[in-house]
Motif scaffolding. Structure first.
Motif, PDB file in Angstrom:
ATOM      1  N   ALA A 178      14.734 -25.367  29.822  1.00  0.00           N
ATOM      2  CA  ALA A 178      15.234 -26.544  29.109  1.00  0.00           C
ATOM      3  C   ALA A 178      14.248 -26.996  28.040  1.00  0.00           C
ATOM      4  O   ALA A 178      14.644 -27.377  26.931  1.00  0.00           O
ATOM      5  CB  ALA A 178      15.509 -27.682  30.092  1.00  0.00           C
ATOM      6  N   ASP A 179      12.944 -26.952  28.334  1.00  0.00           N
ATOM      7  CA  ASP A 179      11.941 -27.338  27.347  1.00  0.00           C
ATOM      8  C   ASP A 179      11.943 -26.386  26.162  1.00  0.00           C
ATOM      9  O   ASP A 179      11.805 -26.802  25.005  1.00  0.00           O
ATOM     10  CB  ASP A 179      10.551 -27.361  27.980  1.00  0.00           C
ATOM     11  N   LEU A 180      12.094 -25.100  26.430  1.00  0.00           N
ATOM     12  CA  LEU A 180      12.075 -24.116  25.361  1.00  0.00           C
ATOM     13  C   LEU A 180      13.330 -24.165  24.506  1.00  0.00           C
ATOM     14  O   LEU A 180      13.340 -23.646  23.380  1.00  0.00           O
ATOM     15  CB  LEU A 180      11.893 -22.714  25.941  1.00  0.00           C
ATOM     16  N   GLN A 181      14.390 -24.780  25.017  1.00  0.00           N
ATOM     17  CA  GLN A 181      15.631 -24.874  24.258  1.00  0.00           C
ATOM     18  C   GLN A 181      15.734 -26.153  23.423  1.00  0.00           C
ATOM     19  O   GLN A 181      16.719 -26.338  22.705  1.00  0.00           O
ATOM     20  CB  GLN A 181      16.831 -24.743  25.193  1.00  0.00           C
ATOM     21  N   VAL A 182      14.724 -27.027  23.504  1.00  0.00           N
ATOM     22  CA  VAL A 182      14.654 -28.126  22.539  1.00  0.00           C
ATOM     23  C   VAL A 182      14.581 -27.478  21.153  1.00  0.00           C
ATOM     24  O   VAL A 182      13.731 -26.607  20.925  1.00  0.00           O
ATOM     25  CB  VAL A 182      13.428 -29.012  22.798  1.00  0.00           C
ATOM     26  N   PRO A 183      15.464 -27.836  20.220  1.00  0.00           N
ATOM     27  CA  PRO A 183      15.554 -27.081  18.961  1.00  0.00           C
ATOM     28  C   PRO A 183      14.235 -26.899  18.232  1.00  0.00           C
ATOM     29  O   PRO A 183      13.928 -25.786  17.763  1.00  0.00           O
ATOM     30  CB  PRO A 183      16.547 -27.914  18.138  1.00  0.00           C
ATOM     31  N   GLN A 184      13.436 -27.948  18.135  1.00  0.00           N
ATOM     32  CA  GLN A 184      12.177 -27.812  17.405  1.00  0.00           C
ATOM     33  C   GLN A 184      11.204 -26.900  18.136  1.00  0.00           C
ATOM     34  O   GLN A 184      10.486 -26.107  17.511  1.00  0.00           O
ATOM     35  CB  GLN A 184      11.540 -29.185  17.190  1.00  0.00           C
ATOM     36  N   THR A 185      11.172 -27.006  19.462  1.00  0.00           N
ATOM     37  CA  THR A 185      10.288 -26.142  20.244  1.00  0.00           C
ATOM     38  C   THR A 185      10.719 -24.690  20.124  1.00  0.00           C
ATOM     39  O   THR A 185       9.890 -23.786  19.963  1.00  0.00           O
ATOM     40  CB  THR A 185      10.285 -26.575  21.719  1.00  0.00           C
ATOM     41  N   ARG A 186      12.023 -24.470  20.193  1.00  0.00           N
ATOM     42  CA  ARG A 186      12.541 -23.109  20.055  1.00  0.00           C
ATOM     43  C   ARG A 186      12.181 -22.535  18.681  1.00  0.00           C
ATOM     44  O   ARG A 186      11.740 -21.383  18.561  1.00  0.00           O
ATOM     45  CB  ARG A 186      14.053 -23.117  20.253  1.00  0.00           C
ATOM     46  N   THR A 187      12.339 -23.337  17.634  1.00  0.00           N
ATOM     47  CA  THR A 187      12.016 -22.870  16.289  1.00  0.00           C
ATOM     48  C   THR A 187      10.533 -22.549  16.155  1.00  0.00           C
ATOM     49  O   THR A 187      10.148 -21.499  15.605  1.00  0.00           O
ATOM     50  CB  THR A 187      12.426 -23.919  15.243  1.00  0.00           C
TER      51      THR A 187
END
Length: 219
Positions: free
Chosen positions: A190-199
């Motif tokens: 879930a943390d890695l799927q935060v859009p900014q984190t994923r980018t």
């Protein structure tokens, strides 16, 4: 291009689920993948353009540590996130030196905090400050890191000593002929799927293996 994903260690960081999030992304960018669930994968003589590690609590043998560090020094990219790269290998000084930081604590556990992007960093283009609710990693870090994102500590959550500390959250680093990317966010899928984190993570992965994003860093 060939990528090696090495995953395992503490299950609380969900190494399988987290690394699987990036399988399609890597394949779409032309990588042939090998996934290994043993640190002995670093002893494999086959060449790799990119190594992604997600292994919290690793205790490297001297041979494993040396093989990994020398691969990166010779030109392989190395990338990872959260405890899978900075809460691991504590008895491995050359690994720690390569990565450029080590986890100490996360006061308060899961807390609200803000991630500030360094927009002057070539990987920060188009991104802006964002808020998260997850662990805020307090680190010991190399002062020469090329910092991509930071977070500021308030001294709350029973850790007044942290007040005013501005801590790197994501960074890039040259190591010999290799490149290293680290992001301390990523406790869970879930943390890695935060859009900014994923980018941030996707850009860092591509930077680590020498694929430079196609952009004008002045925009």
């Amino acid at each position: 291009m060939r990528a090696l994903i090495v995953r395992g260690g503490w299950d609380g960081h969900e190494p399988v689920a987290c690394t699987e999030l990036f399988r399609g992304f890597l394949e779409d960018n032309g990588f042939t993948l090998r996934v290994a669930e043993t640190l002995d994968a670093y002893l494999d003589p086959d060449p790799y353009d990119l190594i992604i590690q997600c292994w919290t609590g690793a205790r490297f043998t001297e041979r494993q540590e040396s093989a990994l560090v020398e691969r990166v020094r010779a030109g392989a990219g190395f990338a990872g996130w959260h405890g899978g790269v900075v809460a691991t290998g504590y008895e491995a000084p050359t690994y720690q030196f390569m990565v450029g930081g080590r986890f100490l604590c996360h006061p308060g556990g899961f807390v609200d905090h803000t991630i500030k992007i360094n927009t002057k960093h070539p990987l920060g283009y188009g991104l802006s400050t964002f808020d998260v609710h997850t662990e805020q990693y307090f680190m010991h870090v190399d002062p020469t890191l090329d910092v991509l994102a930071t977070t500021a500590f308030t001294g709350d959550h029973g850790a007044p000593e942290t007040a005013g500390a501005v801590m790197p959250v994501a960074w890039t680093r040259r190591f010999g002929s290799g490149r290293v990317f680290v992001c301390t966010l990523g406790h869970s899928p879930a943390d890695l799927q935060v859009p900014q984190t994923r980018t941030l993570t996707e850009r860092g992965i591509l930077w680590a293996c020498g694929i430079v994003p196609d952009h004008d860093r002045d925009h």
